[in-house]
Enzyme design. Structure first.
Site, PDB file in Angstrom:
ATOM      1  CD  GLU A  58      -3.054   1.241   1.953  1.00 21.30           C
ATOM      2  OE1 GLU A  58      -3.278   2.330   2.463  1.00 21.30           O
ATOM      3  OE2 GLU A  58      -2.461   0.249   3.203  1.00 21.30           O
ATOM      4  NE  ARG A 293       5.656  -8.694  10.698  1.00 14.92           N
ATOM      5  CZ  ARG A 293       5.263  -7.531  10.635  1.00 14.92           C
ATOM      6  NH1 ARG A 293       4.202  -7.712  11.203  1.00 14.92           N
ATOM      7  NH2 ARG A 293       5.953  -6.404  10.535  1.00 14.92           N
ATOM      8  CE  LYS A 303       3.966   0.683   5.520  1.00 12.43           C
ATOM      9  NZ  LYS A 303       2.802   1.190   4.820  1.00 12.43           N
TER      10      LYS A 303
END
Length: 586
Positions: A58, A293, A303
């Site tokens: 994204e 991950r 973030k």
């Protein structure tokens, strides 16, 4: 997590991170052996590769080291199996997405060594390219009885959703006639309603033990300007609805996601099955497979938390060399090859685990050791005066550009009466086992002469400000006379007259805690006060020619890079990339 036979089978292939294994390879090999995706064609009838993957970020921020692993997985597997990887932006949330992020993501992927072009063309896509198709499929789901417009408030929807121990309750609008929902949905698209006034939901099962199947939202009203489509749309698809449709539109075969999407896979499959039933896609449909991950110690990748570091001026931006962002790693001096090597070493597993920062740093050292030319730098300068060296003599010394690659030639630098040496290389009263400079001791000036320490000068506070010595003219390295001198100490130096005075930034890990934000801890409390130290150093004079991004091993000190932002012609600024050895090992 739900019990999943597919996950168990995948785990059985291999989950051994330490060996650098990759269970996804086994899955692809199995699909190739069965011919599962071999007979597909595009809309023009041209054969499609049997392996098509995608990297779908994204565009709402800068990529970090965890994304680098996903890039290596998606692009690397497609490359290794003769397929292709699509570069796709999941730009379905206009309030958080900007062109700036699109640009930096594309640049980061290319810098890492991957591309989205092949003989069939460029495979750069955006979810916003498919807004019309998403809407068409949503209308079909409504008419087929698979979706409805819900007019509950957000609070009521959340309350009626239930929890892991309690089934959800049907919305009072769940049995709304299809035609009424279709009319409302079209009016949503036309902009007649405010944000949150209505929402389109899939009709699945409010009692499902998988919360993601409790009539998930698939379209919401959002009056916001989109960075690509402008104000054309005021309704936007939810990620979980758009993502499987994007994969199917692009004929993706293998959709790889991280483990947090495992419980989302049943809805991924549900969307594709319903769309295939409506004639929108042919089988075989894309399949989603999850992998662990990247969890890296001494780092954070949230973030929001990274933004906090910037907003509170703890770091100097997204590309600060202490940041785990790809732009930060690049500015720090990491190479694409070192990051690819790191990702290869940690492998791809089905179970989450922590990878120690030393593994990343080790891959960097291994890559730079073979590449980086050597140079001499004095980081803690102390003046050394050779009293018997002629005042105006400038003698030339030489050293290999790289000790293991003689074909790369020699570098040349002058020796003069006054030199800079490391302050640690002199002790007035030596400790046991100290073989460097102290009164009466002999050492070799690396690549130069043998000298004997005679005295030192001190300031009014008793601090040593200069060291004196005499040199032996017949002892120069590379000459026959050098063999006549046996000394234990060998120290670095640069000519005080000719050295380049440069700003050097000594970077280290940003946190002192291996898990700075685990268990609700305040990650700001774990900041490393020594993560950045700015010093004035003296470098051999040839370093004036260093260009931004040029990397060197400063002998004895570590690997350094000319900063790609602040370096100027003839005046490079250097960042320490990594020390020669791991100083954090227990």
């Amino acid at each position: 997590m739900s019990t999943d036979p597919k996950a168990s089978a995948a785990s059985a292939v291999s989950t051994d991170n330490a060996s650098g294994s990759n269970f996804l390879r086994g899955l692809i090999e199995s699909d190739l052996a069965s011919g599962k995706y071999q007979q597909r064609t595009d809309i023009l009838g041209r054969p499609l590769p049997a392996v098509i993957t995608r990297f779908p970020p994204e565009p709402n921020g800068y990529l970090h080291i965890g994304h680098a692993k996903a890039i290596c997985v998606d692009f690397g597997l497609a490359r290794d199996f003769g397929g292709r990887c699509h570069m796709r932006f999941d730009d379905t949330n206009p309030t958080k997405e900007e062109q700036e992020y699109v640009d930096t993501i594309l640049d980061s992927v290319k810098w890492l060594g991957f591309d989205w072009k092949d003989e069939s063309g460029e495979h750069l896509y955006f979810a916003s390219d498919y807004f019309g198709k998403f809407y068409e499929i949503a209308e079909y789901l409504i008419t087929a009885g698979h979706a409805y417009v819900d007019s509950q408030s957000a609070e009521d929807m959340a309350k009626n959703r239930g929890n892991f121990g309690e089934p959800g309750k049907n919305s009072p609008f769940r049995d709304r006639p299809a035609q009424e929902s279709l009319d409302l949905f079209r009016r949503m698209k036309a902009g007649e309603f405010k944000d949150g006034e209505h929402i389109l939901r899939a009709r699945i099962d409010m009692a499902s033990p998988n919360m993601n199947l409790r009539d998930p939202a698939i379209y919401r009203i959002r009056h916001a300007h989109h960075h690509r489509t402008g104000d054309k749309w005021c309704i936007y698809p939810m990620y979980d609805f758009a993502h499987p449709l994007e994969d199917a539109i692009e004929s993706v075969s293998h959709s790889f996601c991280t483990l947090e999407f495992q419980d989302h896979r049943p809805f991924y499959d549900w969307v594709l099955e319903r769309a295939a039933e409506g004639g929108f896609f042919k089988r075989p449909l894309p399949e989603q497979t999850e992998f662990a991950r990247l969890n890296l110690t001494y780092a954070i990748t949230s973030k929001r938390k990274l933004r906090q570091l910037i907003d509170e001026s703890i770091v100097d931006g997204w590309d600060d060399p202490r940041m785990p962002t790809i732009v930060g790693l690049r500015r720090r001096g990491y190479t694409p090859e070192s990051i690819q090597l790191f990702c290869e070493r940690v492998g791809v597993a089905k179970a989450d685990s922590w990878i120690d920062m030393s593994t990343l740093e080790g891959a960097l050292r291994d890559d730079l050791d073979a590449k980086a030319p050597r140079a001499t730098a004095v980081l803690k300068p102390l003046k050394l005066i050779i009293d018997n060296f002629p005042d105006n003599l400038v003698d030339e010394c030489s050293a290999p550009v790289h000790p293991h690659h003689p074909e790369r030639g020699q570098r040349h630098f002058p020796i003069t009466k006054e030199l800079w040496i490391e302050a640690d290389d002199f002790m007035e009263v030596p400790s046991k086992g100290y073989f460097r400079l102290f009164p009466g001791n002999k050492v070799r000036l690396r690549y130069g002469y043998v000298v004997e320490c005679t005295a030192c000068d001190k300031d009014d506070n008793g601090n040593v400000v200069a060291v004196h010595c005499n040199y032996f003219p017949d002892s120069k390295s590379g000459t026959d006379g050098a063999n006549n001198y046996k000394v234990k100490g060998n120290i670095h130096w640069v000519s005080a007259t000719h050295a380049l005075e440069a700003e050097v930034r000594l970077y280290d890990r940003l946190f002192t805690d291996a898990h700075p934000d685990a268990g609700g801890k305040d990650f700001m409390a774990a900041l490393n006060p020594a993560a950045k130290e700015v010093i004035t150093a003296y470098l051999e004079h040839g370093m004036r020619a260093a260009l931004p991004d040029d990397k060197f091993q400063f002998e004895r000190h570590g690997y350094f890079v000319a900063d790609r932002v602040d370096s100027q012609p003839g005046k490079p600024v250097f960042n320490r990339v990594v020390t020669l050895k791991d100083s954090w090992g227990k």
